[in-house]
Design a protein around this motif. Structure first.
Motif, short mmCIF file in Angstrom:
data_model
loop_
_atom_site.label_atom_id
_atom_site.label_comp_id
_atom_site.label_asym_id
_atom_site.label_seq_id
_atom_site.Cartn_x
_atom_site.Cartn_y
_atom_site.Cartn_z
N SER A 39 4.03 5.99 -0.91
CA SER A 39 2.83 6.58 -0.11
C SER A 39 1.60 7.29 -1.04
O SER A 39 1.82 7.95 -1.93
N ASN A 40 0.40 6.95 -0.59
CA ASN A 40 -0.75 7.73 -1.26
C ASN A 40 -1.17 9.12 -1.10
O ASN A 40 -2.06 9.68 -1.53
N TYR B 52 -1.41 7.92 9.90
CA TYR B 52 -2.54 8.08 9.14
C TYR B 52 -3.80 8.15 10.11
O TYR B 52 -4.76 8.86 9.53
N GLU C 170 -0.67 -0.03 9.40
CA GLU C 170 0.47 -0.45 8.74
C GLU C 170 1.12 0.34 7.71
O GLU C 170 1.74 0.14 6.93
N GLN C 171 0.27 1.74 7.78
CA GLN C 171 0.89 2.58 6.81
C GLN C 171 1.73 3.66 7.40
O GLN C 171 2.36 4.32 6.70
N LYS D 288 9.70 1.40 7.25
CA LYS D 288 8.36 1.11 7.27
C LYS D 288 7.77 0.34 7.86
O LYS D 288 8.48 -0.70 8.59
#
Length: 650
Positions: free
Chosen positions: A380-381, A471, A485-486, A500
């Motif tokens: 994850s960012n 998100y 899709e995050q 996920k």
């Protein structure tokens, strides 16, 4: 040193030279030492009160505790090290010794009585910090070396090294006289110093590096309790901001270490991914084999141990040395330091973007460290910490109402973290609670009534906690899902697992709905049916459903796909669960939503809230005298004028 030979292999020339075991080890150690900066070596020497690292042959557990900031002095009895840390300290000490013997790992059994040498500690640091990649040109199996070191070093007995030089000199490791051939880039010259020679060696070609000195990995295992203590330590370290040696010590030992049990509880949830049947009762007798260890690293924790050791080294004994006087005086000057530091903190708090982080039952330092670990290792960012979280909604404070939830979270324009927790539904509640019966009639049954829906690893007394990272901003989605899709679903308690988002060009990750028309929240479901008085949920194969009263929730995991099934989220990768159908049905006791954002996002959100608040105040102060006929209506119902203390009625 050694004897050189040369030959032709195909069209390429091969330069070989033979060495004894001691010569090989001396050259490899020298290669590792060359990867340290002079200031780093000077820092280590300074902390050990020596002028250079050659002056101290053996590192004691007290030295290691001090270097790793688990202790603030170097008492030989480790009196300042908390009991909780002693177990993991011994594990670290022994495992560093194993790696320090590399590439002659099997010498550990003979060498361990001699203690951990400073060169061995440096070699261990090279591998744990990832600097070994500068030695090997090809892929190296760090995970296998880590497992071997923890398995061989797993001992409850505190290391008691014998440091007499004559004893060490009399120990001749097996195979010492056996010649080892090393391939060279260029021939050795007579006047080559050792730092030049070690760079000329093609360490990739040394057979013991690939086969790990023929250690039988399949016969090894790590005690689950020892691994639990190491995970606990790393969760504590992950919860601490990256600071210098003195401040990090204060965080570890004066604050965080008092909460060891809380961190250990979260570590146990994580340990259950390694092996599902581990409990508080059997953790000291269960073991983790290499397959279980590697599977977990590959699928859940690819960065966890490497980053934990890196923090231990980088922000421990490799960090710049602060004045020892300030540490010695830290206790006596504590009040003065607080007085000096208080004004800047107070000033900063007045200008802070959001209120100071206050822990809740679901989101606190231990759980936050675990959540951050899960998301970071998934790639994850978003970096989750108490520095970038804003509490948007807590059911225990604002009430368990979907309208209240909507009013709190819909204004947030950045990612959010939803955490829901509760108690597994017992048979008595399932059969007698009318509100649950209503929900059950709308949520399609997967298991037959005659089946026992609980698996061996599920109990009626389980506390269950799930999280979802979203998100996209929240919105009413009574007709169409939103999301991307995050999005990630993850379980925290009683065991860690991750689900996920599935890549699908048609679904596009639109896996979330917020239905304020009586069907609640869904993650991984199709849009529920609400037509002609009929309400029906359409759960996906991997999905989390929260009913509209925020009272019940169901997580469903169906491993066998059907032709008409929907899969917004991937199935579990936990080896014992990935092919299992199961549900977690629970009564909600806590539900929280936290906003996650950068400094810029938090500032923009603060401005937006301030603007909306001013607009609301402006609307409340409208001059009612200008309302004309509308004022007469308001007076009639007793909302304005007439000075009627009891209001009015229609």
């Amino acid at each position: 040193m050694g004897q050189a030979t040369s030959g032709l292999t195909g069209s390429s020339s091969q330069i070989l030279e033979s060495f004894t075991k001691s010569e090989c080890k001396e050259l490899f150690n020298a290669r590792c030492v060359l990867l340290f900066r002079p200031i780093e070596l000077q820092t280590i020497a300074s902390k050990l009160n020596i002028t250079n690292i050659k002056e101290k042959n053996i590192i004691t557990t007290s030295d290691l505790a001090y270097l790793c900031q688990l202790s603030n002095d170097k008492n030989e009895d480790n009196s300042s090290v908390s009991p909780q840390f002693k177990c993991v300290l011994n594990l670290l000490y022994n495992s560093f010794q194993v790696i320090g013997k590399f590439p002659f790992i099997q010498d550990y059994e003979i060498g361990k009585m001699n203690g951990l040498s400073i060169e061995e500690l440096l070699v261990a640091c090279i591998f744990h910090s990832g600097r070994y990649k500068k030695i090997f040109n090809k892929e190296f199996d760090y995970v296998k070396l880590l497992f071997i070191s923890l398995a061989l070093g797993d001992s409850e007995e505190e290391p008691t090294p014998i440091t007499k030089p004559e004893y060490i000199e009399n120990v001749i490791p097996p195979g010492e006289l056996e010649p080892y051939s090393l391939e060279l880039h260029d021939p050795f010259l007579d006047d080559d110093p050792i730092n030049v020679r070690t760079r000329k060696i093609k360490w990739d070609t040394f057979k013991l590096i690939d086969n790990f000195d023929d250690v039988d990995v399949e016969s090894l295992s790590i005690n689950a309790h020892s691994l639990l203590e190491l995970i606990t330590l790393f969760l504590i370290i992950n919860s601490i901001p990256k600071m210098n040696h003195d401040k990090m010590y204060d965080q570890l030992n004066e604050g965080i270490r008092e909460r060891w049990q809380e961190f250990e509880n979260n570590a146990l949830f994580l340990l259950r991914y390694f092996k599902l049947n581990i409990t508080n009762q059997n953790v000291k007798t269960e073991t983790i084999n290499f397959i279980e260890f590697k599977h977990t690293i590959d699928n859940l924790l690819p960065k966890f141990f490497n980053e934990g050791f890196t923090m231990l080294f980088k922000y421990g004994f490799l960090s710049s040395l602060i004045s020892q006087r300030s540490r010695k005086n830290s206790t006596s000057n504590k009040e003065n330091e607080e007085e000096e530091e208080a004004p800047p903190e107070t000033t900063k708090s007045k200008k802070s973007i959001s209120a100071k982080f206050v822990e809740t039952r679901l989101v606190n330092l231990p759980s936050l460290s675990l959540i951050g670990t899960i998301l970071t290792n998934l790639g994850s960012n978003i970096n989750i910490s108490n520095k970038n979280l804003v509490k948007l909604y807590a059911g225990s404070e604002s009430g368990f109402s979907i309208r209240s939830l909507e009013s709190k979270i819909f204004k947030w324009q950045a990612p959010t973290l939803l955490i829901v927790s509760g108690k597994r539904l017992k048979n008595k509640t399932i059969t007698s609670n009318m509100r649950y019966q209503q929900f059950k009639s709308e949520y399609p049954q997967f298991f037959r009534s005659s089946e026992n829906s609980l698996k061996d690893w599920q109990t009626e007394n389980d506390k269950i906690t799930y999280g979802v990272l979203i998100y996209q901003p929240w919105r009413n989605s009574n007709k169409r899902n939103f999301g991307d899709e995050q999005s990630i679903i993850f379980s925290i308690q009683p065991r860690v697992d991750v689900y996920k988002s599935t890549h699908n060009a048609i679904l596009k990750g639109e896996s979330v709905y917020f239905n304020n028309l009586g069907l609640g929240l869904g993650f991984g479901n199709n849009q529920p049916v609400n037509k002609n008085g009929v309400k029906k949920f359409l759960p996906g194969e991997v999905s989390l459903t929260i009913e509209a009263n925020l009272e019940f929730a169901v997580f469903r995991h169906v491993s066998t796909s059907s032709a008409h099934a929907v899969s917004y989220f991937q199935k579990s990768t936990q080896e014992q669960i990935e092919l299992t159908d199961f549900e977690d049905r629970f009564m909600i006791t806590d539900l929280e939503v936290w906003g996650v954002g950068s400094t810029k996002e938090l500032e923009e959100q603060r401005k937006q809230w301030q603007w909306e608040e001013k607009q609301a105040e402006a609307r409340q102060s409208v001059n009612l005298r200008s309302l004309g006929e509308e004022r007469a209506f308001l007076e009639m119902v007793g909302l304005v004028g007439n000075h009627n203390a009891n209001g009015g009625s229609v």
